[in-house]
Each structure stands twice: as structure tokens, then as C-alpha cells.
Design a protein around this motif. Structure first.
Motif, PDB file in Angstrom:
ATOM      1  N   ASP A 162       1.031  -1.076  -0.279  1.00  0.00           N
ATOM      2  CA  ASP A 162       0.103  -0.037  -0.004  1.00  0.00           C
ATOM      3  C   ASP A 162       0.714   1.145  -0.046  1.00  0.00           C
ATOM      4  OD1 ASP A 162      -1.772   1.709   0.446  1.00  0.00           O
ATOM      5  OD2 ASP A 162      -2.762   1.202   1.883  1.00  0.00           O
ATOM      6  N   VAL A 163       0.781   2.064  -1.302  1.00  0.00           N
ATOM      7  CA  VAL A 163       1.768   3.244  -1.030  1.00  0.00           C
ATOM      8  C   VAL A 163       1.380   4.448  -0.143  1.00  0.00           C
ATOM      9  CG1 VAL A 163       2.719   2.903  -3.654  1.00  0.00           C
ATOM     10  CG2 VAL A 163      -0.105   4.238  -2.752  1.00  0.00           C
ATOM     11  N   THR A 164      -0.364   4.184   0.076  1.00  0.00           N
ATOM     12  CA  THR A 164       0.114   5.388   1.165  1.00  0.00           C
ATOM     13  C   THR A 164       0.132   4.994   2.866  1.00  0.00           C
ATOM     14  OG1 THR A 164      -2.516   4.807   1.864  1.00  0.00           O
ATOM     15  CG2 THR A 164      -1.925   5.039  -0.024  1.00  0.00           C
ATOM     16  N   LYS A 165       1.692   4.089   2.834  1.00  0.00           N
ATOM     17  CA  LYS A 165       0.929   3.197   4.505  1.00  0.00           C
ATOM     18  C   LYS A 165       3.447   3.245   4.459  1.00  0.00           C
ATOM     19  CE  LYS A 165      -2.661   2.336   5.409  1.00  0.00           C
ATOM     20  NZ  LYS A 165      -3.857   2.476   4.456  1.00  0.00           N
ATOM     21  N   ILE A 166       3.759   3.997   4.015  1.00  0.00           N
ATOM     22  CA  ILE A 166       5.219   4.229   4.641  1.00  0.00           C
ATOM     23  C   ILE A 166       5.295   4.732   5.392  1.00  0.00           C
ATOM     24  CG2 ILE A 166       7.725   4.767   3.846  1.00  0.00           C
ATOM     25  CD1 ILE A 166       5.977   3.150   1.568  1.00  0.00           C
ATOM     26  N   ARG A 167       6.075   4.076   6.824  1.00  0.00           N
ATOM     27  CA  ARG A 167       5.953   4.332   7.823  1.00  0.00           C
ATOM     28  C   ARG A 167       7.436   6.203   7.768  1.00  0.00           C
ATOM     29  NH1 ARG A 167       9.522   3.362  11.805  1.00  0.00           N
ATOM     30  NH2 ARG A 167      10.357   1.656  11.089  1.00  0.00           N
ATOM     31  N   GLU A 168       7.027   7.098   8.442  1.00  0.00           N
ATOM     32  CA  GLU A 168       7.815   7.989   8.790  1.00  0.00           C
ATOM     33  C   GLU A 168       8.852   7.864   9.497  1.00  0.00           C
ATOM     34  OE1 GLU A 168       7.744  12.807   9.375  1.00  0.00           O
ATOM     35  OE2 GLU A 168       6.191  11.784  10.453  1.00  0.00           O
ATOM     36  N   GLY A 169      10.037   8.124   8.271  1.00  0.00           N
ATOM     37  CA  GLY A 169      11.396   7.375   9.115  1.00  0.00           C
ATOM     38  C   GLY A 169      12.126   6.472   9.094  1.00  0.00           C
ATOM     39  N   SER A 170      11.343   5.175   8.290  1.00  0.00           N
ATOM     40  CA  SER A 170      11.486   4.013   7.986  1.00  0.00           C
ATOM     41  C   SER A 170      12.254   4.457   6.308  1.00  0.00           C
ATOM     42  CB  SER A 170      10.560   2.985   7.704  1.00  0.00           C
ATOM     43  OG  SER A 170      10.305   3.744   6.492  1.00  0.00           O
ATOM     44  N   ILE A 171      13.499   3.176   6.799  1.00  0.00           N
ATOM     45  CA  ILE A 171      14.826   2.967   5.260  1.00  0.00           C
ATOM     46  C   ILE A 171      13.549   3.351   3.705  1.00  0.00           C
ATOM     47  CG2 ILE A 171      14.498   0.402   4.549  1.00  0.00           C
ATOM     48  CD1 ILE A 171      18.178   0.841   5.313  1.00  0.00           C
ATOM     49  N   LEU A 172      12.663   2.874   4.236  1.00  0.00           N
ATOM     50  CA  LEU A 172      11.672   3.185   2.608  1.00  0.00           C
ATOM     51  C   LEU A 172      11.290   4.787   2.987  1.00  0.00           C
ATOM     52  CD1 LEU A 172      10.255   0.106   1.749  1.00  0.00           C
ATOM     53  CD2 LEU A 172      11.981   0.581   1.050  1.00  0.00           C
ATOM     54  N   ASP A 173      11.365   5.747   3.794  1.00  0.00           N
ATOM     55  CA  ASP A 173      10.739   6.830   3.222  1.00  0.00           C
ATOM     56  C   ASP A 173      12.253   7.641   3.211  1.00  0.00           C
ATOM     57  OD1 ASP A 173       9.797   9.346   4.158  1.00  0.00           O
ATOM     58  OD2 ASP A 173      10.168   9.678   5.974  1.00  0.00           O
ATOM     59  N   PHE A 174      11.782   8.273   2.041  1.00  0.00           N
ATOM     60  CA  PHE A 174      13.378   9.298   1.407  1.00  0.00           C
ATOM     61  C   PHE A 174      12.349  10.345   1.244  1.00  0.00           C
ATOM     62  CE2 PHE A 174      15.222   6.387  -1.948  1.00  0.00           C
ATOM     63  CZ  PHE A 174      15.191   4.953  -1.426  1.00  0.00           C
ATOM     64  N   GLY A 175      11.230  11.078   1.798  1.00  0.00           N
ATOM     65  CA  GLY A 175      11.205  12.400   1.481  1.00  0.00           C
ATOM     66  C   GLY A 175      11.877  13.132   2.328  1.00  0.00           C
ATOM     67  N   LYS A 176      12.245  12.702   3.300  1.00  0.00           N
ATOM     68  CA  LYS A 176      13.299  13.574   4.044  1.00  0.00           C
ATOM     69  C   LYS A 176      14.161  14.743   2.931  1.00  0.00           C
ATOM     70  CE  LYS A 176      16.624  10.019   5.523  1.00  0.00           C
ATOM     71  NZ  LYS A 176      15.417   8.848   4.748  1.00  0.00           N
ATOM     72  N   ALA A 177      15.227  14.190   2.007  1.00  0.00           N
ATOM     73  CA  ALA A 177      15.428  14.703   1.140  1.00  0.00           C
ATOM     74  C   ALA A 177      14.957  15.327  -0.096  1.00  0.00           C
ATOM     75  CB  ALA A 177      16.193  13.220  -0.767  1.00  0.00           C
ATOM     76  N   LEU A 178      13.583  16.131   0.301  1.00  0.00           N
ATOM     77  CA  LEU A 178      13.299  17.068  -0.053  1.00  0.00           C
ATOM     78  C   LEU A 178      13.183  18.105   0.516  1.00  0.00           C
ATOM     79  CD1 LEU A 178       9.947  14.905  -1.727  1.00  0.00           C
ATOM     80  CD2 LEU A 178      12.390  14.986  -3.245  1.00  0.00           C
ATOM     81  N   ASN A 179      13.493  18.242   1.957  1.00  0.00           N
ATOM     82  CA  ASN A 179      13.501  19.138   2.900  1.00  0.00           C
ATOM     83  C   ASN A 179      13.961  20.906   2.214  1.00  0.00           C
ATOM     84  OD1 ASN A 179      11.397  17.225   4.777  1.00  0.00           O
ATOM     85  ND2 ASN A 179      12.869  16.733   6.295  1.00  0.00           N
TER      86      ASN A 179
END
Length: 698
Positions: free
Chosen positions: A36-53
């Protein structure tokens, strides 16, 4: 004789039964996985969002501009910008407001710093007044709100100003009806009312104010670059044998042009003159279109003609600020109705196709023009291609080595609300395919993060300045482009490079043969190998290698390594080595703590093979004819390989199996001695759930 005949009939019956329908079901060969693409846990190894900060909000550094062969922001001079995005199509461009934030956050955590709004234009216009240039207030409000969600998360936006808007008969009475996409693109070139219709929509769309940002789209630097007409290859498709919907009008303009140019009637059948006419026509048309769009207030870089490998288009694309292309491997051949099964899918990956005479990659690198940014706004290894796990390793590493500027995978979702929950997806949809979804993370790391070094060695295809100098029978770029793309930075130009770098002339066999001898005669850039006879190529940086005889592609960069197998057997990069047991497997290891892979204390590891849906049905085990799409739960093909990582000194690492939320499922058995970590990657997984992802900690 009678017994012999019955033996043949029995054998035929046996073979026919063996080659019957192949149904994907959970069992020894296929294992269930939750996705489920909406269920990536924040801060996990699969959370790449921090690269956009550092880009929040998107546009904080002003408008994007072209500087030489790359992009920069106005307020960040001297800093090259790259984009890795995903397409949104149809209704996914205008989700209900209650879904918009979750959609944007899911895309951010997947590691994309841009989105391409695609097939949106027919949905956001009113249909009740006889005009399709006026915006539907409710629909555009949804898009406005979604764009604000992207902007807040540092995600930039690109789009085509025309893709699939269906105009009414009353709008263009002098255009053939039904107009359709292709006829509309022709009409924009040829009919004043169609051009005015296009510009009227562009003006209404780009100058309406987004109430959630306080800016019009034209004023908002969240828009990075813009294309005019999607997949506009009108010029490449007009010729005496295939006039297209408005061929008679093109013919009339050509005859008029010939009169002004002094070309007698008896010579007008020479296709070279037609190519010169089209080159001249596109230059004038592009100038008018550019001026009109700039007058609206659009400040972003502009492009057009983003599809087609024909050499003529390399010249007509010179009128664009940047060059854009589309590229697919395993694109389904539709045999049914409206994209429904049955569909054919040739089961051959890039490594295999590369070695064929009609290789796919000649348009991939050869369409890039020296001195212009280069983007791929549609890129896909499609489902149900068995080899699609290779896509991220191959495209990400090539894009990094070639120093391209943007890649956009096709696509997050087409439409409906299924993309907001666990669902089966389509041929292209990421939300319905864990293999493509994870493969794209490789592109983020290899290309967007910049793990693969750009080539400092260039090779140039020299084009004639006059389109009449192109062989009219040449429908594709030279196959040499394929091989060169693996060893040097490839592009085309109408000038011979002044720096003494490698080059050859289009259509000149002697110059092509001379270049091949040069490349074969010495290491390319000191590290590169160019050996087309054995299909063996090493990049000028030494980081990429294709070994044709072994059907193996390898990436060995300081922070990331990959091994792409067509068959079984052993493969080795620098740190990573694998004894692969299952065909069409890709293994990928990447440092996630900033250190080089050898010294990393946190490593992301992928083992990708194939995934399907429960009940997905094919003609036989070759999986080349899809008869039914099936439904969830998702199933992963059983695949395995013995993995070894040659790590530096330090404590013994631990290997954890990770689910697709980024959560650890449990520790995987491993050994560590003399710096060598060994474990078995097996998609059979843990606790009844298949495993494609591992986290290695020390």
C-alpha cells in the motif's frame, strides 16, 4: 502406420495440455505480499521524503532556467538541478481534497521531487457552453489544492498544455470531426482557429489564480518546465505515402513553399525537399508559439516534439529550450478493447534487447542535443514484463552517467480512487506494482542523489544543418548510439566538437567506422572498454559494465552497487557479489548514512524479480499473452540468491527483512568473517510474507 499416427496425436495432446493457461496463485512459486503506497512509515529506511526538505516550499529559489546543458534556479546560480518525478493521469490529477494531502505525502516519501500532470486537460474544462477552453470551477479548485500540497512538500510540477482535451464541433468547424488527439495536433500547426483554441486554453489555465498559493500558474515557480503538445511527432509522420488527417493541407503548404524557393514541380517528389520544408516550417511555428506563450506570462523553459526517433526531429527540436523524450520497455501490445486483456507482452528485458539489431535504446541517448538539458517525462519498464525490476538500476545509472536532467516514471496512477488503497493497478501504475515501486528508489539514489558519476568523455553525432542532408529512408538514429551511451556522454549537434572529443557524421559509414576503430583501440577515458563484437562495454568512469556474453549488467559506484541478471549464475561488482538462482533478478545495495557502501553502517538492499496478482492468467508459462488481470492480494515470484558484501572493518552487521511499509519483519540469518557478510536473499520471506527489501545495520 495407425499406431504411429496415434502416437503423434497423443504427443500433440500432451504438449497442448502442458502449454495451457498459466494462472498465478499463492503457493511454492508465488508468495503473498502486502503493498500500500500510502502506508510508508515515517523515518523508515523506505521513507525518502527527507531528501526534499531543502526545497520546501517548491519554488523558493525562483524560476527554473536553462544554463548551458542543464537547469538552474534563478536564486541558486551555479547549482545544477535534477528532477525525478512520477506521472499522474486522468482523475488522479484532481482527487477529492480529503485525499490530496495523503497523495502528495505518499509521493514525497517515495522519493520524487516532481510530478507530471498528464491527461488532465479534458477533465478540468467546462463542457456545457460549447467551449472547452473555459475551466470548470470545481475541478480546477481540486487541482489548485493538490498543487499546493505538492508545493509545500518541495515537489515541482511539469505538464503538457495539450494532451487529450476533446474539442467540440462548434469550436473548430473547419477541422475534421471527430477531431481526436492526432488531428488536433495537426490543426494547431495548420488552422488559425485551432491555434487560437490552444492558446485560449493555455491562457485561461495558466493565468487563473490558485487561491491556495495566491499566485497564477504562470507566476508560480512550482512549475519547473512545460511542453506544448504531448507526443507531437506530426512532422515526422507527414510524407506522400502517409499524409495523415490533414495531409492535403500539408501538401498545399509544401507546394507553395516550393514556388517561393524556386523548386520546380518535377523535383518536388524528392523527399529531401519536404524535410527542408518541415525544418523551415517548424522553426517559424515554434517562434510564433513561443512568443504567444511568453505573452501569456509563462516563464518556464518550453519544449515540444517529445516522442519519435526520426533523425529529422533532431533538427526540428533545436527550436526548444530543452529536449524531452518518452521511452518504454515491454509496452503491452493491445489486442483487446480499451486496454483490456488480452494483451501481448514480449518477455525480453533491456539487456537482451540491447543485443538485437533493432535495439530500443537508439532513441534514448541519440535524441539528446548537445548544449540543451535533456529530460525523459515518460519512462517505464511495463507490467507484466518479468525483467522490470532491472529498470531502476539501468535507467538510473545511465541517466547519472549521461548527466541527464530529469526522469519521470510512468505512472503513479491513471484514475479512480484505487490508487489511495491497496489495489491491483494496471500495466503502468506504480501503486499496483511493488517491483516498479521499489525499482524507482534505485533511480532516486543513482540519479537524483547523484551516486553514479557523470562522464567527462563525450561522443557527438554530427547532424547536417540542412534537413535535406538526411536520408529520407532513415527512420531511426544509428544503432551505434546504443553502444556509445554506455561508454561516453552522448549527444547530437550540427557542429563538429571543437574540443577534439569523439564524433561521427550521420549517414557516413567511413566516419562511423573510423570512430569505432578509435574507441576499440584504446581505453575510453582511461577506464572505458568499447568491444561491440563481444558486446562488452565499460563506462569511461569505470562504474557501469555490460557483459553481453554473460547477460549481466553491473553498477559499481562508491555508495551504490547493482547486479542485473538475465539468467542464473555469478556476478560481482566491487563490494557486492551474488550467486543468482533465478532468471530476471536484480540485486541492489546502497549506503543510507552518507558513507561509501564499503564503510556504511546502514545499507538498503533490494532483491527484485517479478510480482503479479492473484488469479492473473496467461496463455502459458512464458507469460507473453495476458488473458486476465486478476486481483489482490499481490503475489511475488519465488526467487533466491546467495549474497556477499565485502565490508570494511567493524562489528558484525545484522540483516533485517523489511516489509513494504519500511518496517522490520525480523532478522535474517547471516555470517560475517574477515569483513565478508553473507546471507541468502529469498523472496519466500518471513512469517508468511514475501520479502523484497532488507536493512543492514552495523
Amino acid at each position: 502406420m495407425k499406431h504411429w499416427l496415434w502416437s503423434i496425436i497423443a504427443l500433440f495432446s500432451l504438449l497442448t495440455a502442458a502449454a495451457g493457461p498459466y494462472v498465478v496463485r499463492e503457493g511454492d512459486d508465488w508468495r503473498k505480499i502486502r503493498f500500500d503506497v500510502t502506508k510508508i512509515r515515517e523515518g523508515s529506511i523506505l521513507d525518502f521524503g527527507k531528501a526534499l526538505n531543502h526545497h520546501r516550499p517548491a519554488g523558493k529559489y525562483g524560476f527554473l532556467k536553462v544554463v548551458g546543458d542543464h537547469f538552474e534556479f534563478e536564486k541558486l546560480p551555479g547549482v545544477k538541478q535534477r528532477f525525478f518525478g512520477v506521472n499522474l493521469s486522468e482523475i488522479s490529477n484532481i482527487p477529492p481534497k480529503e485525499d490530496a494531502a495523503l497523495l502528495a505525502e505518499s509521493i514525497a516519501r517515495a522519493g520524487y521531487n516532481s510530478v507530471r500532470l498528464h491527461h488532465y486537460d479534458n477533465l478540468i474544462v467546462r463542457k456545457d457552453g460549447g467551449s472547452t477552453t473555459e475551466l470548470d470551477p470545481e475541478k480546477i479548485d481540486r487541482m489548485d489544492y493538490l498543487i499546493k500540497q505538492f508545493k509545500d512538500r518541495g515537489i515541482y510540477v511539469t505538464l503538457d498544455l495539450y494532451c487529450s482535451r476533446i474539442v467540440s464541433d462548434r469550436e473548430l468547424p473547419e477541422v475534421f470531426h471527430p477531431v481526436g488527439h492526432w488531428n488536433y495536433k495537426n490543426a494547431v500547426y495548420l488552422v488559425d482557429s485551432a491555434r487560437e483554441n490552444f492558446l485560449a486554453f493555455a491562457k485561461n489555465f495558466m493565468t487563473h489564480k490558485n487561491p491556495y498559493t495566491g499566485l497564477t500558474y504562470a507566476e508560480d515557480p512550482v512549475f519547473c518546465f512545460i511542453s506544448t503538445l504531448n507526443e507531437n511527432r506530426v512532422l515526422a509522420d507527414w510524407n506522400p505515402k502517409n499524409h495523415g488527417a490533414r495531409g492535403w493541407q500539408w501538401e498545399g503548404l509544401f507546394v507553395e513553399w516550393c514556388k517561393k524557393a524556386g523548386i520546380p514541380k518535377e523535383k518536388q517528389s524528392d523527399l529531401r525537399f519536404r524535410q527542408r520544408f518541415l525544418q523551415d516550417f517548424q522553426k517559424k511555428h515554434s517562434a510564433k508559439m513561443r512568443a504567444a506563450l511568453r505573452a501569456i506570462g509563462i516563464r518556464t523553459p518550453l519544449t515540444d516534439q517529445n516522442n519519435g526517433p526520426e533523425p529529422l526531429l533532431n533538427l526540428t527540436r533545436l527550436n526548444n529550450d530543452y529536449i524531452d523524450m518518452h521511452y518504454y520497455i515491454g509496452h503491452p501490445e493491445i489486442t483487446g478493447d480499451n486496454w483490456r486483456p488480452p494483451v501481448k507482452c514480449r518477455q525480453a528485458g533491456w539487456v537482451e534487447l540491447f543485443q538485437e539489431e533493432d535495439a530500443y535504446s537508439n532513441k534514448l541517448g541519440g535524441s539528446r542535443i548537445c548544449g540543451r538539458p535533456y529530460t525523459l517525462t515518460e519512462l517505464k519498464w511495463c507490467k507484466p514484463l518479468k525483467a522490470r525490476g532491472e529498470g531502476g538500476a539501468i535507467s538510473g545509472s545511465l541517466a547519472g552517467f549521461q548527466d541527464w536532467d530529469a526522469l519521470y516514471t510512468f505512472q503513479w496512477a491513471w484514475g479512480g480512487k484505487d490508487y489511495m488503497k491497496e489495489s491491483w493497478g494496471g500495466y503502468f501504475d506504480l501503486y499496483g506494482d511493488p517491483i516498479s515501486y521499489l525499482s524507482d528508489r534505485m533511480i532516486h539514489l543513482l540519479f537524483l542523489r547523484g551516486d553514479v558519476a557523470a562522464s567527462k568523455v563525450s561522443a557527438t553525432l554530427v547532424m547536417p544543418k540542412d534537413a535535406a542532408g538526411i536520408d529520407p529512408e532513415a527512420k531511426a538514429l544509428p544503432r551505434l548510439c546504443n553502444a556509445l551511451m554506455l561508454v561516453a556522454k552522448l549527444g547530437n549537434s550540427t557542429r563538429v566538437p571543437a574540443d577534439g572529443s569523439y564524433y561521427w557524421h550521420l549517414g557516413s559509414k567511413p566516419s562511423e567506422q573510423k570512430l569505432v576503430r578509435q574507441l576499440e583501440g584504446a581505453p575510453v577515458g582511461g577506464k572505458g572498454v568499447f568491444d561491440p563484437r563481444n558486446c562488452h562495454f565499460i563506462s569511461s568512469t569505470g562504474e557501469l559494465e555490460l557483459i553481453g556474453k554473460e547477460n549481466l549488467f553491473r553498477v559499481a559506484a562508491p555508495r551504490s552497487e547493482a547486479l542485473v541478471f538475465v539468467g542464473t549464475g555469478a556476478g560481482k561488482a566491487d563490494v557486492l557479489s551474488v550467486e543468482n538462482r533465478t532468471p530476471y533478478s536484480t540485486f541492489f545495495a546502497s549506503s543510507m548514512d552518507g558513507n561509501e557502501l564499503r564503510n556504511s553502517r546502514k545499507i538498503l538492499f533490494f532483491h527484485l524479480n517479478n510480482a503479479a496478482h492473484t488469479g492473473m492468467t496467461f496463455g502459458d508459462e512464458s507469460m507473453e499473452l495476458l488473458n486476465s488481470y486478476g486481483n489482490i492480494p499481490h503475489l511475488v515470484r519465488r526467487a533466491a540468491g546467495e549474497v556477499a558484501l565485502n565490508l570494511g572493518a567493524g562489528g558484525a552487521p545484522k540483516v533485517y527483512a523489511v516489509n513494504l511499509k519500511g518496517e522490520r519483519l525480523g532478522e535474517v540469518a547471516s555470517t560475517f568473517a574477515d569483513g565478508l557478510l553473507k546471507f541468502t536473499a529469498d523472496t519466500a520471506g518471513l512469517n508468511g510474507e514475501a520479502v523484497l527489501v532488507y536493512e543492514i545495520i552495523r
